[in-house]
Scaffold this active site. Structure first.
Site, short mmCIF file in Angstrom:
data_model
loop_
_atom_site.label_atom_id
_atom_site.label_comp_id
_atom_site.label_asym_id
_atom_site.label_seq_id
_atom_site.Cartn_x
_atom_site.Cartn_y
_atom_site.Cartn_z
N HIS A 1 51.96 17.05 49.67
CA HIS A 1 51.35 18.22 50.30
C HIS A 1 51.37 18.03 51.82
CE1 HIS A 1 48.77 19.70 46.66
NE2 HIS A 1 50.00 19.35 46.30
N GLU B 1 49.13 18.26 54.09
CA GLU B 1 48.02 17.47 54.63
C GLU B 1 48.23 15.98 54.39
OE1 GLU B 1 47.89 20.10 52.54
OE2 GLU B 1 45.91 21.01 52.54
N CYS C 1 43.75 16.87 48.78
CA CYS C 1 43.85 16.89 50.24
C CYS C 1 42.48 16.84 50.91
CB CYS C 1 44.65 18.11 50.68
SG CYS C 1 46.38 18.01 50.17
N CYS D 1 43.40 21.58 48.76
CA CYS D 1 43.06 21.32 47.36
C CYS D 1 42.14 20.09 47.31
CB CYS D 1 44.34 21.07 46.56
SG CYS D 1 45.18 19.53 46.98
#
Length: 144
Positions: A48, A50, A81, A78
């Site tokens: 992801h 992040e 993260c 999410c």
């Protein structure tokens, strides 16, 4: 946030879910790293925006603590993260669009308000949210 949106656009062009992130030095307001989702290219669900940005920032400054830095991300993080943001102790989280399905900051899980969370960054939401929302909408329209 504009630079995070540019990163999201790069993800969009690569058929990745269009999420972008940048980490900024709070002292001089300079971007130290920028990233975008890369789960498809890397065939890895952990890639992801992040997570990539936090990993690169920690490597760059040779520290696991990013308390002098802020993260800007185009979509509400999410759970994975959000936990990474807490563990790396980023000072402030700025995000664009809310994520009613997977968001874990204000939409669903509310990770930073949970008893398992030991650190809470300052949180600012809704920044250029419509731009982020439109990019996500276009992406999912294209792939369906």
């Amino acid at each position: 946030m504009e630079q995070a949106l540019k990163q999201a656009g790069i993800a969009f062009d690569k058929n990745e879910v269009p999420v972008g992130a940048v980490i900024v030095d709070r002292l001089n307001q300079k971007i130290i790293v920028s990233s975008h989702n890369n789960t498809e290219e890397k065939n890895n669900a952990l890639y992801h925006a992040e997570i990539i940005a936090i990993n690169e920032a920690c490597n760059l400054i040779s520290s696991k603590n990013l308390n002098d830095y802020d993260i800007y991300v185009t979509l509400e993080p999410c759970a994975m993260c959000a936990a990474a943001i807490a563990h790396s102790r980023l000072k402030r989280l700025f995000y664009g669009a809310s994520d009613s399905k997977h968001g874990a900051v204000e939409s669903n899980l509310r990770y930073f308000n949970s008893s398992v969370c030991f650190y809470r960054p300052e949180i600012y939401s809704g920044i250029l949210a419509e731009d982020s929302r439109l990019l996500m909408k276009e992406f999912f329209k294209r792939i369906r």
